[in-house]
Design an enzyme around this catalytic site. Structure first.
Site, mmCIF file in Angstrom:
data_model
loop_
_atom_site.group_PDB
_atom_site.id
_atom_site.type_symbol
_atom_site.label_atom_id
_atom_site.label_comp_id
_atom_site.label_asym_id
_atom_site.label_seq_id
_atom_site.Cartn_x
_atom_site.Cartn_y
_atom_site.Cartn_z
ATOM 1 N N HIS A 196 -20.317 -8.677 27.605
ATOM 2 C CA HIS A 196 -19.852 -9.666 26.640
ATOM 3 C C HIS A 196 -20.081 -9.220 25.198
ATOM 4 O O HIS A 196 -19.184 -9.311 24.361
ATOM 5 C CB HIS A 196 -20.515 -11.029 26.828
ATOM 6 C CG HIS A 196 -20.255 -11.898 25.634
ATOM 7 N ND1 HIS A 196 -19.040 -12.511 25.428
ATOM 8 C CD2 HIS A 196 -20.982 -12.145 24.511
ATOM 9 C CE1 HIS A 196 -19.053 -13.116 24.250
ATOM 10 N NE2 HIS A 196 -20.212 -12.901 23.672
ATOM 11 N N ASP A 250 -21.186 2.441 14.447
ATOM 12 C CA ASP A 250 -21.837 2.429 15.754
ATOM 13 C C ASP A 250 -23.130 1.672 15.554
ATOM 14 O O ASP A 250 -23.655 1.612 14.437
ATOM 15 C CB ASP A 250 -22.169 3.849 16.231
ATOM 16 C CG ASP A 250 -23.412 4.377 15.547
ATOM 17 O OD1 ASP A 250 -23.295 4.823 14.396
ATOM 18 O OD2 ASP A 250 -24.507 4.288 16.128
ATOM 19 N N ASP A 263 -24.145 12.158 18.151
ATOM 20 C CA ASP A 263 -25.018 12.180 16.989
ATOM 21 C C ASP A 263 -25.907 13.410 17.108
ATOM 22 O O ASP A 263 -26.213 13.878 18.198
ATOM 23 C CB ASP A 263 -25.853 10.904 16.904
ATOM 24 C CG ASP A 263 -26.687 10.896 15.633
ATOM 25 O OD1 ASP A 263 -26.211 11.463 14.636
ATOM 26 O OD2 ASP A 263 -27.803 10.361 15.636
ATOM 27 N N CYS A 289 -17.457 -14.350 30.194
ATOM 28 C CA CYS A 289 -17.107 -15.682 29.681
ATOM 29 C C CYS A 289 -16.078 -16.393 30.562
ATOM 30 O O CYS A 289 -16.079 -17.615 30.650
ATOM 31 C CB CYS A 289 -16.603 -15.575 28.247
ATOM 32 S SG CYS A 289 -17.910 -15.093 27.110
ATOM 33 N N CYS A 301 -13.918 -16.492 24.049
ATOM 34 C CA CYS A 301 -13.902 -15.088 24.494
ATOM 35 C C CYS A 301 -13.256 -15.003 25.869
ATOM 36 O O CYS A 301 -13.461 -15.853 26.717
ATOM 37 C CB CYS A 301 -15.339 -14.573 24.552
ATOM 38 S SG CYS A 301 -15.491 -12.883 25.189
ATOM 39 N N CYS A 316 -13.628 -12.286 27.934
ATOM 40 C CA CYS A 316 -14.236 -11.222 28.733
ATOM 41 C C CYS A 316 -14.596 -11.763 30.114
ATOM 42 O O CYS A 316 -14.652 -12.971 30.332
ATOM 43 C CB CYS A 316 -15.470 -10.641 28.035
ATOM 44 S SG CYS A 316 -16.986 -11.601 28.237
#
Length: 375
Positions: A336, A267, A92, A310, A305, A307
């Site tokens: 997560h 984003d 950015d 989790c 989830c 991940c």
RNA sequence: GGAGGGGUACCCAAGUGGCCAAAGGGAGCAGACUGUAAAUCUGCCGGCGUAAGCCUUCGGAGGUUCAAAUCCUCCCCCCUCCA
């Protein structure tokens, strides 16, 4: 496919699925790009990001210019090498800092003078200089310097800001013309909350040879409905053959709403910042892990989830880590939240491909739509 | 046994006649966060009440005073030093 090429592979109403090529690889769109302002997604390693499927991350020109300095980054081989991240990076421009650090800057048509929030030193940013700094950083996608105005800015001032942003966009492209290197340049549409000014800004910015177009200046404190109105007004006017990037947005529902209006890239700091502040996104909605109700909760944070967080830990443990301010809390929570966002975007892409995006949109609306305030 | 210091809300701690239901911190509880000056910020935090207000509370008991966490008396407990 050459860098800069954008190919739309599926559409489902205004929603599009596609891929954008950069020299550091391809990104699948619609994409969510985790924010790593200081060349680091806070609390995560590049390997963590790869594990959860991040294809591109953000860095910030203003912050990296101030510290460690773009020359140093260039000397050390550029951002990718410096941060050991070999996938795409979007930087950015510092346009958002023109807005968020408004107390510390002075704006003229030539550029912006910033007082460093780190040591108070003065720095002069121009559209040209911001392109040079991003070339030094070596990002895959460079954003032009723009002026992002506050929600309460009046029409006259917003009109001036649109003019300035267009002028700066032209100057940016003169500094780094299309095709002059491997880095892509995206223009930014402004226009505040005035449809006529948004239209004017689209006309002016879309006429320039950018590789992609961003919608800036949204989610700066306005009611959600107004954000969506402006988005619905602006996005369809953007050329269909270039990637569309909605800057700084947003919540899981915002992303899906954006896709529904034809946005390809997003984003937002929410998943990472909220993770560090205890707010976690799950398939059941938003939860605050510090709440007392999770003290003895042995369930996974989000049973749907897969991940690492989790798969491995209970809500009770995550609550404990958070309340004890253990460093692991920041990492597991961030891991997560980003896994949730990236998983959501994978589903978005799959659903567009199968023509079932509307169903997913409904589902996410059901989970995250906040009750309207009755007045 | 002698000398000194101290006991304030869940914890630490300020306050030493009225502006005190009592500063500050912590803990606890809840909330916010949208191109990251953010592992940050905000609110609540004795009880009842929407509120005005009322009730209970500064180790215990008694007293002085229009008025006491604050002054006096006695008692209980803790700490330090000396014996």
């Amino acid at each position: 496919m050459p860098a800069g090429q954008f190919q739309i592979t599926h559409t489902d109403g205004p929603a599009r699925r596609g891929r954008l090529q950069t020299v550091h690889g391809e990104i699948q769109t619609p994409a969510f790009m985790p924010v790593g302002t200081q060349a680091s997604v806070k609390s995560l390693s590049p390997q963590d990001l790869v594990d959860i499927g991040a294809e591109i991350i953000l860095g910030n020109t203003y912050h990296l210019y101030l510290r460690p300095g773009h020359e140093l980054v260039a000397q050390l081989g550029g951002l990718h090498s410096f941060a050991s991240w070999d996938r795409p990076i979007l930087t950015d421009s510092g346009g958002y800092q023109v807005f968020s650090l408004s107390a510390l800057r002075k704006l003229t048509s030539e550029g912006v003078e910033f007082t460093s929030h780190i040591d108070g030193s003065r720095h002069w940013f121009t559209p040209e200089r911001v392109m040079d700094v991003q070339v030094s950083l070596g990002s895959d996608i460079m954003m032009v310097l723009d002026e992002c105005v506050a929600y309460d800015t009046n029409w006259d001032d917003t009109r001036k800001s649109v003019g300035l942003t267009t002028d700066w966009a032209k100057r940016s492209l003169q500094t780094y013309p299309l095709g002059s290197g491997n880095q892509l340049v995206f223009g930014i549409v402004q226009g505040g909350f005035y449809p006529d000014l948004r239209t004017r800004s689209v006309e002016e910015i879309a006429a320039l040879p950018f590789s992609g177009l961003a919608i800036g200046g949204l989610s700066v404190g306005e009611p959600k409905e107004i954000m969506l109105d402006i988005l619905a007004h602006t996005a369809p006017q953007l050329p269909g053959d270039k990637p569309r990037y909605l800057m700084g947005v947003g919540t899981p529902l915002d992303l899906v709403d954006g896709v529904a209006h034809g946005v390809d890239m997003f984003d937002c700091v929410l998943p990472t910042r909220n993770a560090r502040n205890g707010t976690l996104y799950t398939s059941q909605g938003k939860i605050n892990i510090k709440r007392q109700e999770f003290r003895t909760d042995e369930n996974a944070l989000d049973p749907a989830c897969d991940c690492y967080t989790c798969r491995t830990f209970s809500r009770a443990y995550l609550r404990h880590l958070y309340t004890a301010r253990e460093l692991l809390a920041y990492r597991l929570n961030t891991l997560h939240n980003l896994a949730y966002y990236l998983q959501l975007m994978r589903r978005v892409r799959e659903n567009i491909a199968t023509g079932t995006f509307a169903e997913l949109h409904r589902e996410i609306r059901g989970v995250f739509e906040e009750p309207r305030e009755s007045r």
